[in-house]
Design a protein around this motif. Structure first.
Motif, PDB file in Angstrom:
ATOM      1  N   PRO A  24       0.844  -1.202   0.000  1.00  0.00           N
ATOM      2  CA  PRO A  24       0.000   0.000   0.000  1.00  0.00           C
ATOM      3  C   PRO A  24       0.878   1.249   0.000  1.00  0.00           C
ATOM      4  O   PRO A  24       2.021   1.219   0.469  1.00  0.00           O
ATOM      5  N   ASP A 147      -4.570  -1.604   1.034  1.00  0.00           N
ATOM      6  CA  ASP A 147      -5.153  -1.830   2.348  1.00  0.00           C
ATOM      7  C   ASP A 147      -4.060  -1.762   3.413  1.00  0.00           C
ATOM      8  O   ASP A 147      -2.970  -2.309   3.241  1.00  0.00           O
ATOM      9  N   ARG A 207     -14.181 -10.749   1.913  1.00  0.00           N
ATOM     10  CA  ARG A 207     -13.998  -9.427   2.460  1.00  0.00           C
ATOM     11  C   ARG A 207     -13.675  -9.456   3.944  1.00  0.00           C
ATOM     12  O   ARG A 207     -13.061  -8.545   4.463  1.00  0.00           O
ATOM     13  N   HIS A 210      -9.827 -10.002   4.283  1.00  0.00           N
ATOM     14  CA  HIS A 210      -8.937  -9.168   3.483  1.00  0.00           C
ATOM     15  C   HIS A 210      -7.854  -8.509   4.321  1.00  0.00           C
ATOM     16  O   HIS A 210      -6.689  -8.455   3.934  1.00  0.00           O
ATOM     17  N   LEU A 211      -8.228  -8.038   5.505  1.00  0.00           N
ATOM     18  CA  LEU A 211      -7.234  -7.338   6.326  1.00  0.00           C
ATOM     19  C   LEU A 211      -6.166  -8.273   6.850  1.00  0.00           C
ATOM     20  O   LEU A 211      -5.044  -7.865   7.094  1.00  0.00           O
TER      21      LEU A 211
END
Length: 491
Positions: A24, A147, A207, A210-211
């Motif tokens: 990111p 992210d 989802r 995802h983190l």
């Protein structure tokens, strides 16, 4: 004329042992007056570093480090595993623009424990007044992508903060009891939970994952060529140029003049591994003659001395432990071990070297006077083939009083010379540059053919100055160890 602000592209490569691929990033604009401390604060905010009570540092391509309020002595151990004993360090109040132009790259590390590594590049310059107006006065993010992981790897509130009396940890999907806050999964609807579990069994992150997906992926996916995570390769290799050998002559001249700023300048950013005995002795002597706790350069001197102590311990040559104890005693303002002898160690080593193959020198342990064995033997009419004996006592012409103690020092042993050559080859082979490794191979081939071939290879490779300093440092250490064995130290 509109002011030109720098555009700094910052990418988070990884941290806490994980790589972020693709990383990111954020584009920040920085006014010409931006300091590194202000830039660090802006980067931390742009990348959601919510707990900023950690040290950080920038590193430029030439190895210069910009640190916050960390004392240099606390960073000395990080420079003691090789290379300079004192890094080029600037304070956080240094401005960014004078040091970096468009196309330059630097490294930013947040939290020196978890080591969140950022790559920062100056990519453009813009007229900020035309874009967002003159109200912005400090560095600000203008674009972003990717992210952002939590700096501690958390994907939900810390269970410890919400644990009630008699409750269990909220680490399971079933949540907690007794007043503990339920896990986020417990608040999901039924179909969502079933869909999530099905996705987990299929190995396809959705989802909800995802983190945390970066922490669960195959660690081999983001490995570099050497098998380490790519962000750690950048951390270890960027800003680590091969340091030039220290100018021992400049160090000695600064010590003789008691010019501590020149001494610090001579060792900053220089490789002292081959001259630790000589540099360490100058540091200890300069510290003794400094102005005490209020000296302006006390902090870098402390860092250099601590780093020298660590490098001496890692090197482990004869006499290194004695010098390390001497430096530590100076730092602690304690009396060093051993009785002082009015003698300069450098002069003693020079006398030993000048004696060559003629049985070395005799050192008067009461006066510090050095006598070449050849002169004393010729005066006494002794046969060179006979055993080595102490000088004739009571010689009024030479000023030798009776009852003195003597120490014989000799560097003519072929085994000692071979040990020095082998250590020099190992020193070059342990270098980080390809040139050093090639030089070590050439010297190794020369050493196999004999001393003459080795010395010829040293001259051919342009290493004669480095070799002489290295050999003298070995001699300094042996002489220091011999004096310590007699309970003495050079005054």
């Amino acid at each position: 004329m509109a002011r030109r602000w720098q555009v700094i592209t910052v990418e988070l490569l990884g941290g806490r042992g994980i790589d972020l691929d693709p990383p990111p990033g954020r584009d920040l604009i920085a006014p010409p007056s931006t300091t590194f401390a202000e830039l660090a604060h802006a980067i931390d905010l742009a990348f959601a570093r919510w707990d900023r009570a950690h040290h950080h540092e920038f590193t430029l391509a030439d190895g210069t480090r910009i640190i916050d309020d960390v004392a240099q002595r606390d960073l000395a151990a990080r420079a003691a595993t090789g290379g300079p004993i004192l890094d080029r360090v600037l304070p956080g109040t240094t401005q960014v623009k004078p040091l970096l132009e468009r196309g330059d790259t630097m490294r930013y590390v947040f939290d020196l424990s978890d080591r969140w590594v950022y790559r920062c590049a100056i990519t453009d310059k813009i007229s900020v007044e035309r874009l967002i107006g003159p109200r912005i006065t400090g560095p600000q993010p203008i674009r972003g992508w990717g992210d952002l992981p939590d700096q501690y790897g958390r994907t939900r509130p810390d269970a410890e903060r919400h644990r009630g009396a008699g409750s269990r940890r909220v680490d399971d999907e079933g949540g907690g009891a007794g007043g503990a806050r339920p896990a986020p999964e417990a608040l999901e609807s039924g179909p969502s939970r079933r869909a999530r579990r099905a996705a987990e069994r299929a190995g396809a992150p959705d989802r909800w994952d995802h983190l945390g997906c970066e922490g669960r992926r195959d660690p081999r996916d983001a490995r570099g060529e050497r098998g380490r995570p790519r962000h750690l390769e950048f951390l270890e290799e960027f800003g680590a140029p091969v340091a030039e050998p220290v100018d021992v002559g400049a160090v000695r001249r600064a010590r003789a003049r008691r010019d501590i700023p020149s001494l610090v300048s001579a060792i900053t950013g220089a490789d002292c591994r081959h001259a630790l005995q000589q540099v360490g002795a100058c540091l200890a002597g300069a510290w003794r003659s400094s102005d005490g706790p209020g000296h302006a350069l006390r902090e870098p001197m402390t860092a250099a001395m601590l780093s020298a102590i660590t490098q001496l311990g890692l090197r482990g040559w004869p006499g290194d432990d004695v010098l390390a104890e001497l430096i530590m005693a100076r730092l602690r303002q304690e009396r060093p071990a051993g009785s002082p002898l009015p003698l300069r160690l450098g002069a003693l080593v020079t006398s030993i070297a000048a004696a060559g193959q003629r049985d070395g020198v005799w050192l008067d342990l009461d006066t510090g006077v050095v006598w070449p064995a050849s002169i004393l033997a010729a005066r006494a009419g002794r046969d060179w083939a006979g055993p080595i004996t102490p000088p004739v006592e009571g010689d009024a012409a030479l000023g030798i009083a009776p009852g003195h103690r003597w120490l014989h020092l000799d560097e003519s042993d072929p085994g000692t010379a071979w040990s020095d050559r082998r250590a020099f080859i190992a020193h070059l082979a342990g270098g980080r540059s390809e040139e050093e490794i090639i030089n070590a191979r050439a010297l190794r081939r020369g050493a196999e053919r004999g001393p003459e071939a080795f010395y010829a290879a040293v001259v051919d490779r342009g290493l004669d100055s480095l070799w002489l300093t290295f050999r003298d440092d070995r001699r300094w250490g042996r002489a220091r160890a011999a004096l310590a064995a007699e309970g003495l130290r050079p005054a």
